[in-house]
Design a protein around this motif. Structure first.
Motif, mmCIF file in Angstrom:
data_model
loop_
_atom_site.group_PDB
_atom_site.id
_atom_site.type_symbol
_atom_site.label_atom_id
_atom_site.label_comp_id
_atom_site.label_asym_id
_atom_site.label_seq_id
_atom_site.Cartn_x
_atom_site.Cartn_y
_atom_site.Cartn_z
ATOM 1 N N GLU A 139 -2.526 -17.264 -18.737
ATOM 2 C CA GLU A 139 -3.428 -16.245 -19.273
ATOM 3 C C GLU A 139 -4.891 -16.676 -19.127
ATOM 4 N N HIS A 140 -5.154 -17.953 -19.336
ATOM 5 C CA HIS A 140 -6.526 -18.450 -19.194
ATOM 6 C C HIS A 140 -6.999 -18.303 -17.749
ATOM 7 N N ARG A 141 -6.133 -18.639 -16.803
ATOM 8 C CA ARG A 141 -6.496 -18.492 -15.390
ATOM 9 C C ARG A 141 -6.747 -17.031 -15.031
ATOM 10 N N ALA A 142 -5.899 -16.154 -15.557
ATOM 11 C CA ALA A 142 -6.073 -14.728 -15.263
ATOM 12 C C ALA A 142 -7.412 -14.232 -15.815
ATOM 13 N N ALA A 143 -7.752 -14.646 -17.027
ATOM 14 C CA ALA A 143 -9.036 -14.238 -17.618
ATOM 15 C C ALA A 143 -10.200 -14.773 -16.783
ATOM 16 N N THR A 144 -10.082 -15.984 -16.318
ATOM 17 C CA THR A 144 -11.134 -16.576 -15.497
ATOM 18 C C THR A 144 -11.285 -15.808 -14.187
ATOM 19 N N ARG A 145 -10.159 -15.427 -13.584
ATOM 20 C CA ARG A 145 -10.212 -14.663 -12.343
ATOM 21 C C ARG A 145 -10.866 -13.299 -12.560
ATOM 22 N N ILE A 146 -10.526 -12.651 -13.677
ATOM 23 C CA ILE A 146 -11.120 -11.339 -13.977
ATOM 24 C C ILE A 146 -12.629 -11.476 -14.144
ATOM 25 N N GLN A 147 -13.055 -12.515 -14.858
ATOM 26 C CA GLN A 147 -14.489 -12.732 -15.040
ATOM 27 C C GLN A 147 -15.182 -12.958 -13.696
ATOM 28 N N ALA A 148 -14.548 -13.702 -12.811
ATOM 29 C CA ALA A 148 -15.145 -13.963 -11.505
ATOM 30 C C ALA A 148 -15.296 -12.674 -10.705
ATOM 31 N N VAL A 149 -14.289 -11.817 -10.746
ATOM 32 C CA VAL A 149 -14.354 -10.544 -10.013
ATOM 33 C C VAL A 149 -15.463 -9.658 -10.570
ATOM 34 N N VAL A 150 -15.578 -9.622 -11.898
ATOM 35 C CA VAL A 150 -16.631 -8.792 -12.521
ATOM 36 C C VAL A 150 -18.008 -9.319 -12.114
ATOM 37 N N ARG A 151 -18.184 -10.627 -12.141
ATOM 38 C CA ARG A 151 -19.478 -11.213 -11.751
ATOM 39 C C ARG A 151 -19.784 -10.939 -10.277
ATOM 40 N N GLN A 152 -18.760 -11.000 -9.449
ATOM 41 C CA GLN A 152 -18.962 -10.734 -8.022
ATOM 42 C C GLN A 152 -19.410 -9.292 -7.813
ATOM 43 N N ARG A 153 -18.762 -8.385 -8.491
ATOM 44 C CA ARG A 153 -19.141 -6.974 -8.325
ATOM 45 C C ARG A 153 -20.558 -6.723 -8.832
ATOM 46 N N ALA A 154 -20.913 -7.380 -9.941
ATOM 47 C CA ALA A 154 -22.279 -7.238 -10.448
ATOM 48 C C ALA A 154 -23.278 -7.780 -9.430
ATOM 49 N N ALA A 155 -22.931 -8.891 -8.775
ATOM 50 C CA ALA A 155 -23.813 -9.456 -7.755
ATOM 51 C C ALA A 155 -23.940 -8.506 -6.563
ATOM 52 N N CYS A 156 -22.850 -7.865 -6.166
ATOM 53 C CA CYS A 156 -22.900 -6.913 -5.052
ATOM 54 C C CYS A 156 -23.798 -5.717 -5.380
ATOM 55 N N VAL A 157 -23.697 -5.244 -6.622
ATOM 56 C CA VAL A 157 -24.556 -4.128 -7.046
ATOM 57 C C VAL A 157 -26.016 -4.559 -6.984
ATOM 58 N N LEU A 158 -26.300 -5.768 -7.444
ATOM 59 C CA LEU A 158 -27.665 -6.282 -7.419
ATOM 60 C C LEU A 158 -28.167 -6.406 -5.983
ATOM 61 N N VAL A 159 -27.324 -6.894 -5.082
ATOM 62 C CA VAL A 159 -27.713 -7.005 -3.664
ATOM 63 C C VAL A 159 -27.988 -5.622 -3.088
ATOM 64 N N ASP A 160 -27.148 -4.642 -3.408
ATOM 65 C CA ASP A 160 -27.370 -3.278 -2.907
ATOM 66 C C ASP A 160 -28.689 -2.712 -3.418
ATOM 67 N N GLU A 161 -28.975 -2.953 -4.697
ATOM 68 C CA GLU A 161 -30.238 -2.455 -5.244
ATOM 69 C C GLU A 161 -31.428 -3.125 -4.562
ATOM 70 N N ARG A 162 -31.318 -4.404 -4.295
ATOM 71 C CA ARG A 162 -32.417 -5.111 -3.621
ATOM 72 C C ARG A 162 -32.579 -4.616 -2.186
ATOM 73 N N ARG A 163 -31.475 -4.336 -1.532
ATOM 74 C CA ARG A 163 -31.564 -3.796 -0.166
ATOM 75 C C ARG A 163 -32.255 -2.435 -0.165
ATOM 76 N N LYS A 164 -31.884 -1.585 -1.132
ATOM 77 C CA LYS A 164 -32.521 -0.260 -1.215
ATOM 78 C C LYS A 164 -34.015 -0.403 -1.482
ATOM 79 N N ALA A 165 -34.348 -1.331 -2.378
ATOM 80 C CA ALA A 165 -35.768 -1.546 -2.660
ATOM 81 C C ALA A 165 -36.490 -2.059 -1.421
ATOM 82 N N ALA A 166 -35.835 -2.964 -0.688
ATOM 83 C CA ALA A 166 -36.441 -3.486 0.540
ATOM 84 C C ALA A 166 -36.642 -2.366 1.561
#
Length: 169
Positions: A47-74
């Protein structure tokens, strides 16, 4: 005198048999307790590993959104610079941004691949644990059958001795 000796022997054997049965029961309880604790630790670890994996996926998606926003701004900045006829001066900046974006995308792809490999390893490990648990359950059931048969043998031996003692009388 002989009856007394036989009675003493019978009582002594009965006591020894009871002690053995109690010792086997205690050992079985200890084994069950250990197994249940191990299973609980495995489940909590999973269960701990699964929670860690979920957190990693959420952080990755947040990073992708941030990259997309920066690209649009650029892109907006580049469009504005183009309109101002300064595009030629900032072409180097655009190439650097493109290079940085491609590098960032490659890094994100590597991270996704690593996560997939880790997930595959976790699934394999979980499957192996499940197979081991099933094998242990089978072994435990077999041990219980052996214990039951052995107790039956002991009981029949004890009863036959009683009958033999009764016949001699």
């Amino acid at each position: 005198r002989r009856d007394a000796a036989v009675s003493l022997q019978c009582a002594w054997r009965s006591l020894v048999a009871r002690r053995r049965v109690l010792a086997m029961r205690r050992a079985a309880i200890k084994l069950q307790k250990t197994w249940r604790g191990l299973c609980l630790r495995w489940r909590l670890d999973l269960e701990h590993r699964a929670a860690t994996r979920i957190q990693a996926v959420v952080r990755q998606r947040a990073a992708c959104v941030l990259v997309d926003e920066r690209r649009k701004a650029a892109r907006r900045i580049v469009a504005w610079l183009h309109k101002m006829r300064i595009y030629a001066r900032f072409k180097v900046v655009l190439e650097s941004a493109t290079l940085l974006a491609s590098w960032w995308k490659a890094q994100a792809k590597k991270q996704r691949h690593k996560r997939k490999l880790a997930a595959v390893a976790t699934i394999r490990q979980s499957w192996r644990r499940l197979k081991a648990r099933r094998q242990d359950a089978t072994r435990e059931a077999a041990a219980l059958v052996v214990q039951r048969v052995w107790r039956g043998v002991l009981h029949r031996v004890h009863e036959s001795k009683k009958v033999s003692a009764a016949i001699r009388i």
